[in-house]
Motif scaffolding. Structure first.
Motif, PDB file in Angstrom:
ATOM      1  N   VAL A 178       0.844  -1.182   0.000  1.00 25.29           N
ATOM      2  CA  VAL A 178       0.000   0.000   0.000  1.00 25.29           C
ATOM      3  C   VAL A 178       0.886   1.240   0.000  1.00 25.29           C
ATOM      4  O   VAL A 178       2.108   1.157   0.161  1.00 25.29           O
ATOM      5  N   SER A 179       0.258   2.392  -0.151  1.00 25.73           N
ATOM      6  CA  SER A 179       1.006   3.643  -0.188  1.00 25.73           C
ATOM      7  C   SER A 179       0.408   4.632   0.813  1.00 25.73           C
ATOM      8  O   SER A 179      -0.804   4.872   0.811  1.00 25.73           O
ATOM      9  N   ASP A 180       1.272   5.175   1.671  1.00 30.38           N
ATOM     10  CA  ASP A 180       0.898   6.227   2.617  1.00 30.38           C
ATOM     11  C   ASP A 180      -0.228   5.815   3.558  1.00 30.38           C
ATOM     12  O   ASP A 180      -1.114   6.605   3.884  1.00 30.38           O
ATOM     13  N   PHE A 181      -0.175   4.577   4.022  1.00 37.92           N
ATOM     14  CA  PHE A 181      -1.133   4.106   5.012  1.00 37.92           C
ATOM     15  C   PHE A 181      -0.633   4.448   6.414  1.00 37.92           C
ATOM     16  O   PHE A 181       0.549   4.289   6.715  1.00 37.92           O
ATOM     17  N   HIS A 214      10.483   4.591   0.672  1.00 34.91           N
ATOM     18  CA  HIS A 214      10.239   6.007   0.403  1.00 34.91           C
ATOM     19  C   HIS A 214       9.592   6.171  -0.968  1.00 34.91           C
ATOM     20  O   HIS A 214       9.782   5.343  -1.863  1.00 34.91           O
ATOM     21  N   ASN A 215       8.838   7.250  -1.135  1.00 32.29           N
ATOM     22  CA  ASN A 215       8.390   7.629  -2.466  1.00 32.29           C
ATOM     23  C   ASN A 215       8.148   9.127  -2.489  1.00 32.29           C
ATOM     24  O   ASN A 215       7.977   9.766  -1.450  1.00 32.29           O
ATOM     25  N   SER A 216       8.153   9.706  -3.684  1.00 37.52           N
ATOM     26  CA  SER A 216       7.895  11.133  -3.846  1.00 37.52           C
ATOM     27  C   SER A 216       6.699  11.357  -4.760  1.00 37.52           C
ATOM     28  O   SER A 216       6.535  12.424  -5.352  1.00 37.52           O
ATOM     29  N   THR A 228       6.131   5.181  12.992  1.00 35.86           N
ATOM     30  CA  THR A 228       5.846   4.456  11.748  1.00 35.86           C
ATOM     31  C   THR A 228       6.833   3.316  11.558  1.00 35.86           C
ATOM     32  O   THR A 228       6.456   2.201  11.169  1.00 35.86           O
ATOM     33  N   ILE A 229       8.086   3.592  11.830  1.00 36.81           N
ATOM     34  CA  ILE A 229       9.140   2.570  11.709  1.00 36.81           C
ATOM     35  C   ILE A 229       8.909   1.439  12.698  1.00 36.81           C
ATOM     36  O   ILE A 229       8.998   0.255  12.345  1.00 36.81           O
ATOM     37  N   GLU A 230       8.596   1.785  13.924  1.00 41.70           N
ATOM     38  CA  GLU A 230       8.401   0.761  14.961  1.00 41.70           C
ATOM     39  C   GLU A 230       7.182  -0.107  14.658  1.00 41.70           C
ATOM     40  O   GLU A 230       7.210  -1.326  14.840  1.00 41.70           O
ATOM     41  N   HIS A 231       6.112   0.513  14.186  1.00 43.87           N
ATOM     42  CA  HIS A 231       4.905  -0.241  13.850  1.00 43.87           C
ATOM     43  C   HIS A 231       5.189  -1.212  12.706  1.00 43.87           C
ATOM     44  O   HIS A 231       4.737  -2.370  12.726  1.00 43.87           O
ATOM     45  N   ILE A 277       5.925   5.188   1.808  1.00 42.40           N
ATOM     46  CA  ILE A 277       5.608   6.442   2.485  1.00 42.40           C
ATOM     47  C   ILE A 277       6.222   7.628   1.750  1.00 42.40           C
ATOM     48  O   ILE A 277       7.408   7.621   1.419  1.00 42.40           O
ATOM     49  N   ASN A 278       5.403   8.660   1.533  1.00 42.78           N
ATOM     50  CA  ASN A 278       5.900   9.917   0.979  1.00 42.78           C
ATOM     51  C   ASN A 278       6.332  10.799   2.139  1.00 42.78           C
ATOM     52  O   ASN A 278       5.505  11.261   2.930  1.00 42.78           O
ATOM     53  N   VAL A 279       7.633  11.021   2.244  1.00 43.62           N
ATOM     54  CA  VAL A 279       8.156  11.809   3.358  1.00 43.62           C
ATOM     55  C   VAL A 279       8.422  13.253   2.953  1.00 43.62           C
ATOM     56  O   VAL A 279       8.960  14.035   3.733  1.00 43.62           O
ATOM     57  N   GLY A 280       8.046  13.624   1.726  1.00 43.11           N
ATOM     58  CA  GLY A 280       8.213  15.000   1.276  1.00 43.11           C
ATOM     59  C   GLY A 280       9.667  15.405   1.233  1.00 43.11           C
ATOM     60  O   GLY A 280      10.534  14.667   0.764  1.00 43.11           O
ATOM     61  N   SER A 281       9.955  16.589   1.733  1.00 42.49           N
ATOM     62  CA  SER A 281      11.329  17.105   1.730  1.00 42.49           C
ATOM     63  C   SER A 281      12.158  16.559   2.877  1.00 42.49           C
ATOM     64  O   SER A 281      13.363  16.771   2.943  1.00 42.49           O
ATOM     65  N   CYS A 282      11.515  15.834   3.786  1.00 39.95           N
ATOM     66  CA  CYS A 282      12.233  15.271   4.936  1.00 39.95           C
ATOM     67  C   CYS A 282      12.838  13.923   4.555  1.00 39.95           C
ATOM     68  O   CYS A 282      12.296  13.207   3.721  1.00 39.95           O
TER      69      CYS A 282
END
Length: 278
Positions: free
Chosen positions: A168-171, A219-221, A206-209, A194-199
């Motif tokens: 999935v994407s950005d859940f 990552h994705n943009s 999120t990582i722990e889950h 996950i789209n993390v934007g400029s970060c």
């Protein structure tokens, strides 16, 4: 269903539906403009669609459209004819795909028929029966009540061996948990993009889950709304594919990559766009 060949440069029939294959972008000038195009989330797709239409309309001897009378479907094929994977090479490459449901068209309803169409069109384009990794992006509400039908369709393809890994994407963690705890869902997502934007860093929670649940984070943009009605209509009318008064609404977009496993390089990447004329 036979297709009527529409000769190059002739007036085109009125379309009710459109399917457009950009073909292999690694064979175009776009491949060398990655950094420039990455500045805007959907710039690569917009440029790829425009380049495909330019090639079709402006190049002498370019392959014609195909028009399917029964559904009023106008198809822009893979004009570069460079995307089919030879059967003897299939085990040497990885095929990944990402399906984008577009929010302005779905009103938070995600028809499973779009999954069927996307899978079938990608199989047709690449000449493959299987897709190694398949991600889905829902622009809008990610709750299970809205996404369950689409996920069920993907689950069926995975159980049939057509799709390998599902993601999935950005859940959010809550969205993921809805799937993980639902007993009626047999195939759980193994990837969350996950789209993390400029970060550069993902949130710690999120990582722990993801670690607790065996989910790979990527990552994705990408923009969830990767193509708007205004953008697609303008591209088509500027190349004289449709009149300026015609509105063509994109229903879904699929983005795909073909990786050569032994070298970890991209041999093919491109998009398929499906839309309806209003």
């Amino acid at each position: 269903m036979p297709a009527q060949q529409v000769p190059h440069k002739l007036s085109l029939p009125d379309l009710q539906q459109l399917v457009l294959y950009t073909g292999n972008l690694m064979r175009t000038s776009l491949a060398s403009r990655t950094k420039e195009l990455n500045k805007q989330p959907n710039a690569e797709l917009v440029h790829a669609v425009d380049d495909t239409l330019r090639l079709l309309m402006d190049s002498p001897g370019a392959p014609s459209y195909r028009y399917y009378t029964e559904h009023g479907l106008l198809e822009v094929p893979d004009l570069r004819q460079s995307s089919r994977i030879p059967a003897e090479d299939r085990n040497d490459v990885q095929v990944t795909a990402k399906l984008f449901y577009l929010s302005e068209n779905t009103q938070h309803v995600y028809p499973p028929i779009h999954v069927d169409a996307a899978v079938n069109h990608l199989q047709k384009l690449l000449g493959v029966s299987t897709i190694d990794t398949f991600l889905v992006s829902f622009a809008g509400d990610h709750s299970l009540k809205n996404t369950c039908q689409a996920w069920s369709a993907l689950e069926t393809y995975q159980q049939q061996g057509v799709i390998g890994r599902l993601g999935v994407s950005d859940f959010s963690a809550q969205n993921i948990d809805e799937i993980l705890t639902n007993k009626s869902i047999k195939v759980k997502p193994s990837i969350n993009q996950i789209n993390v934007g400029s970060c550069c860093d993902m949130p710690k929670e999120t990582i722990e889950h993801a670690k607790r649940n065996g989910i790979e984070l990527l990552h994705n943009s990408d923009s969830a709304d990767i193509l708007s009605t205004e953008e697609l209509s303008k591209l088509l009318s500027s190349r004289a594919v449709v009149p300026k008064t015609t509105t063509v609404t994109p229903r879904w977009v699929i983005k795909y990559h073909v990786f050569v496993q032994c070298r970890s390089v991209v041999a093919d990447k491109g998009y398929i766009v499906m839309g309806d004329a209003l």
